[in-house]
Scaffold this active site. Structure first.
Site, short mmCIF file in Angstrom:
data_model
loop_
_atom_site.label_atom_id
_atom_site.label_comp_id
_atom_site.label_asym_id
_atom_site.label_seq_id
_atom_site.Cartn_x
_atom_site.Cartn_y
_atom_site.Cartn_z
N GLY A 287 -6.58 1.58 -1.21
CA GLY A 287 -5.62 2.00 -0.19
C GLY A 287 -6.12 1.86 1.23
O GLY A 287 -5.45 2.33 2.16
N PRO A 330 -10.65 -1.33 -3.36
CA PRO A 330 -9.89 -1.98 -2.29
C PRO A 330 -9.26 -3.29 -2.76
O PRO A 330 -9.92 -4.08 -3.43
CB PRO A 330 -10.96 -2.25 -1.22
CG PRO A 330 -12.23 -2.39 -1.99
CD PRO A 330 -12.11 -1.50 -3.19
N GLY A 331 -8.01 -3.49 -2.44
CA GLY A 331 -7.35 -4.76 -2.73
C GLY A 331 -7.00 -5.44 -1.41
O GLY A 331 -7.60 -6.43 -1.00
N ARG A 332 -6.06 -4.79 -0.69
CA ARG A 332 -5.59 -5.30 0.60
C ARG A 332 -6.75 -5.54 1.57
O ARG A 332 -6.79 -6.55 2.26
CB ARG A 332 -4.64 -4.26 1.20
CG ARG A 332 -3.94 -4.65 2.45
CD ARG A 332 -3.27 -3.42 3.09
NE ARG A 332 -2.66 -2.54 2.13
CZ ARG A 332 -1.38 -2.58 1.77
NH1 ARG A 332 -0.57 -3.45 2.31
NH2 ARG A 332 -0.92 -1.73 0.87
N ARG A 369 7.53 -8.03 1.90
CA ARG A 369 7.05 -6.75 2.42
C ARG A 369 7.85 -6.27 3.65
O ARG A 369 8.05 -5.08 3.82
CB ARG A 369 5.55 -6.83 2.76
CG ARG A 369 4.68 -7.08 1.52
CD ARG A 369 3.19 -6.88 1.79
NE ARG A 369 2.87 -5.49 1.99
CZ ARG A 369 2.69 -4.92 3.16
NH1 ARG A 369 2.76 -5.66 4.27
NH2 ARG A 369 2.44 -3.63 3.25
N TYR A 373 9.40 -2.86 2.88
CA TYR A 373 8.70 -1.71 3.48
C TYR A 373 8.86 -1.63 4.99
O TYR A 373 8.19 -0.83 5.64
CB TYR A 373 7.19 -1.78 3.21
CG TYR A 373 6.77 -2.06 1.80
CD1 TYR A 373 7.11 -1.19 0.77
CD2 TYR A 373 5.99 -3.18 1.50
CE1 TYR A 373 6.68 -1.45 -0.53
CE2 TYR A 373 5.57 -3.44 0.21
CZ TYR A 373 5.92 -2.57 -0.81
OH TYR A 373 5.52 -2.82 -2.08
N CYS A 400 19.91 -15.98 1.31
CA CYS A 400 21.29 -15.58 1.62
C CYS A 400 21.37 -14.07 1.73
O CYS A 400 21.95 -13.40 0.88
CB CYS A 400 22.23 -16.09 0.55
SG CYS A 400 22.38 -17.85 0.67
N GLU A 401 20.74 -13.56 2.77
CA GLU A 401 20.70 -12.12 2.92
C GLU A 401 20.24 -11.81 4.34
O GLU A 401 19.22 -12.34 4.79
CB GLU A 401 19.70 -11.57 1.88
CG GLU A 401 19.61 -10.11 1.87
CD GLU A 401 19.16 -9.57 0.52
OE1 GLU A 401 19.37 -10.20 -0.52
OE2 GLU A 401 18.58 -8.48 0.54
N TYR A 430 -0.45 -8.81 -1.46
CA TYR A 430 0.92 -8.42 -1.81
C TYR A 430 1.98 -9.37 -1.26
O TYR A 430 3.10 -8.97 -1.01
CB TYR A 430 1.20 -6.97 -1.37
CG TYR A 430 0.20 -6.00 -1.95
CD1 TYR A 430 0.19 -5.72 -3.33
CD2 TYR A 430 -0.76 -5.38 -1.15
CE1 TYR A 430 -0.75 -4.85 -3.87
CE2 TYR A 430 -1.70 -4.52 -1.70
CZ TYR A 430 -1.69 -4.26 -3.05
OH TYR A 430 -2.62 -3.41 -3.60
N1 LLP Z 1 -6.19 1.28 -7.10
C1 LLP Z 1 -5.02 1.73 -7.58
C2 LLP Z 1 -5.03 2.66 -8.71
C3 LLP Z 1 -3.82 1.34 -7.00
O1 LLP Z 1 -2.67 1.80 -7.47
C4 LLP Z 1 -3.83 0.44 -5.90
C5 LLP Z 1 -2.60 -0.02 -5.28
C6 LLP Z 1 -5.08 -0.03 -5.44
C7 LLP Z 1 -6.24 0.42 -6.06
C8 LLP Z 1 -5.22 -1.00 -4.31
O2 LLP Z 1 -4.65 -0.57 -3.13
P1 LLP Z 1 -4.94 -1.39 -1.77
O3 LLP Z 1 -6.40 -1.21 -1.44
O4 LLP Z 1 -4.64 -2.83 -2.03
O5 LLP Z 1 -4.00 -0.79 -0.79
N2 LLP Z 1 2.89 -3.47 -2.72
C9 LLP Z 1 2.41 -2.50 -1.74
C10 LLP Z 1 1.10 -1.89 -2.15
C11 LLP Z 1 1.15 -1.20 -3.48
C12 LLP Z 1 -0.20 -0.68 -3.87
C13 LLP Z 1 -0.18 -0.11 -5.23
N3 LLP Z 1 -1.45 0.33 -5.69
C14 LLP Z 1 2.30 -3.21 -0.39
O6 LLP Z 1 2.58 -4.39 -0.31
O7 LLP Z 1 1.93 -2.59 0.60
#
Ligand code: LLP
Length: 472
Positions: A287, A330-332, A369, A373, A400-401, A430
């Protein structure tokens, strides 16, 4: 959000409408290093290069829209997270942000672990050779097939999300003759978004098991999480290694994690008192935020790591517990800033007194996104530099939106014309992973660039791909 006119007088300056924008940047040709992949730069002839390659050549060779992923940037971020957390912690990259076999190989080489949340993500991870013991499986509704696939593969961690899943994973592990390491995902009553977090007594959402008893406060303990621990500890085919918490996304400071860690450590203390057992792991989830525009100012990995280690150590010391091994997901914050999306400008439509609508050849199919969002992005002209005055623009897709918006408010040079290339930075996370075929759009390819070499790591979808699925 402030509104102001450019000193040189942007088009529509006297009638600037409501929007999420501040003053136009002093230099429309500048690339802010906070939002662009770190190898991005503008050449002397005005076009932008990433990984040593001109985006004009990339667009020519691979077409548009196109995701350009800077491999050096991605690897550098992996190392920054890995080094920041050090040998007493594990960094699990959250594959939902973006996953492909190439990415899995980079993660494996850079010493990161991987969090997957579906059978599909697990299949990609295994196909690319991620050692199964470095994989964690998440999800609030894992199917029996997904659980079997994970246990058979020997994943290092399954994060349990419900009472029913405890039984399901235990049965499958037992039938396969395995003792499966598991964590329990708890909801700690903290909801974090960007600069703010809200600590609540309990949460009304689908993930995890609550620390709080019905109607009570998380710090009182005695909720479903404690009951899940009791049930897991009775099952021989499960090995409870730790507690997991994930509090939200696009978080800019660690105060929400502080409350979460305090509450998770409270549970570890209860477990010690009730079962005479100190669990060896704590996972604080992902997150962590990134800069989508120049106004965002996220912390560096080392600042976050120092802070999270310190919080966990302090809480454990206060509780008289040995400090468990920490993990984060971390993903994002790993892949987000590593990519940009290149589009070709199509129709440029000026709405007098409002703004100019700039249509590009993608949209909510490659970046949902903004529509979903209300996310904010920036955008630049990348096929050439321009000295034209700034023009308040809205970059829209071809779907078309009317909600098909890529960048809600941006300043682009007023001489923008069909055929010019635009790029939206910070689209690594994402975007491709949430891409869709609305209006039978073909999902764009991901091309990785490094030291002057480009490689297609996810190819462009074709009409044949769409027709192959349509078997009626
Ligand atoms: N760990 C768990 C258990 C999670 O549910 C998530 C994200 C992450 C790690 C990674 O989170 P990050 O570091 O990437 O923020 N589609 C949305 C984000 C949904 C995230 C869901 N869970 C967007 O585009 O902002």
């Amino acid at each position: 959000m402030s509104r102001s006119a450019h000193p040189a007088g942007p088009r529509h300056a006297d009638v600037l409408p409501e929007g999420h924008y501040s003053a136009p940047p002093a230099d429309l040709n500048a690339l802010d290093p906070r939002v662009w992949p770190r190898t991005a730069s503008r050449t002397t002839d005005g076009s932008v290069t990433v990984g040593g390659l001109d985006v004009k050549d990339l667009a020519e060779e691979f077409g548009t829209p196109l995701y350009v992923l800077d491999e050096a940037d991605f690897r550098a971020r992996c190392r920054a997270w890995r080094d920041a957390f050090g040998p007493d912690a594990d960094v699990f990259y959250a594959g939902k942000a973006f996953l492909s076999r190439a990415v899995v190989r980079w993660l494996t080489e850079e010493g990161l672990n991987l969090d997957v949340c579906s059978g599909g993500e697990l299949a990609v991870a295994l196909a690319a050779g991620m050692p199964p013991e470095r994989i964690a499986l998440h999800g609030n509704n894992k199917s029996s097939a997904e659980i079997r696939q994970a246990v058979e593969a020997g994943v290092g961690r399954i994060v349990l999300d419900s009472f029913q899943e405890i039984v399901r994973v235990a049965h499958i592990a037992e039938r396969l003759g395995r003792r499966q390491p598991v964590q329990i995902r708890v909801t700690v009553g903290v909801e974090a978004h960007t600069h703010e977090f809200i600590a609540t007594a309990h949460e009304d959402q689908k993930f995890g098991l609550a620390l709080a008893p019905g109607g009570g406060h998380p710090e009182a303990g005695g909720g479903q999480a404690a009951e899940a621990v009791r049930r897991v500890l009775k099952l021989d085919s499960l090995e409870l290694t730790g507690i997991h918490s994930h509090i939200g996304s696009q978080i800019f400071d660690t105060s929400g994690f502080e409350v979460a860690a305090h509450r998770v450590v409270g549970l570890l203390e209860d477990i010690r008192d009730e079962h005479g057992l100190e669990l060896p792991e704590i996972d604080l989830g992902g997150g962590l935020g990134i800069a989508y525009t120049s106004e965002d100012d996220p912390s560096e990995p080392h600042e976050i790591a120092v802070s999270l280690h310190e919080i966990v150590r302090r809480e454990c010391r206060a509780a008289g517990l040995a400090v468990p091994r920490l993990s984060v997901e971390p993903g994002r914050a790993v892949v987000g800033p590593s990519a940009c999306t290149v589009y070709e400008t199509g129709t440029v439509k000026e709405l007098p007194g409002l703004r100019t609508y700039v249509s590009v050849d993608g949209g909510m199919s490659d970046n949902v996104r903004t529509a979903l969002y209300d996310a904010e992005y920036s955008v630049s002209l990348v096929s050439r530099a321009s000295d034209a005055e700034p023009m308040l623009s809205r970059v829209v897709g071809k779907h078309c939106e009317s909600g098909d918006i890529v960048v809600r408010d941006a300043f682009l040079p007023a001489d923008l014309a069909p055929g010019d290339l635009l790029a939206v930075p910070a689209t690594g996370a994402y975007c491709r992973s949430m891409a869709n075929n609305y209006n039978h759009a073909l999902r764009p390819p991901v091309v990785s660039v490094r030291d002057g070499e480009a490689r297609v790591i996810v190819r462009r979808e074709t009409e044949e791909d769409l027709l192959r699925l349509d078997v009626g």
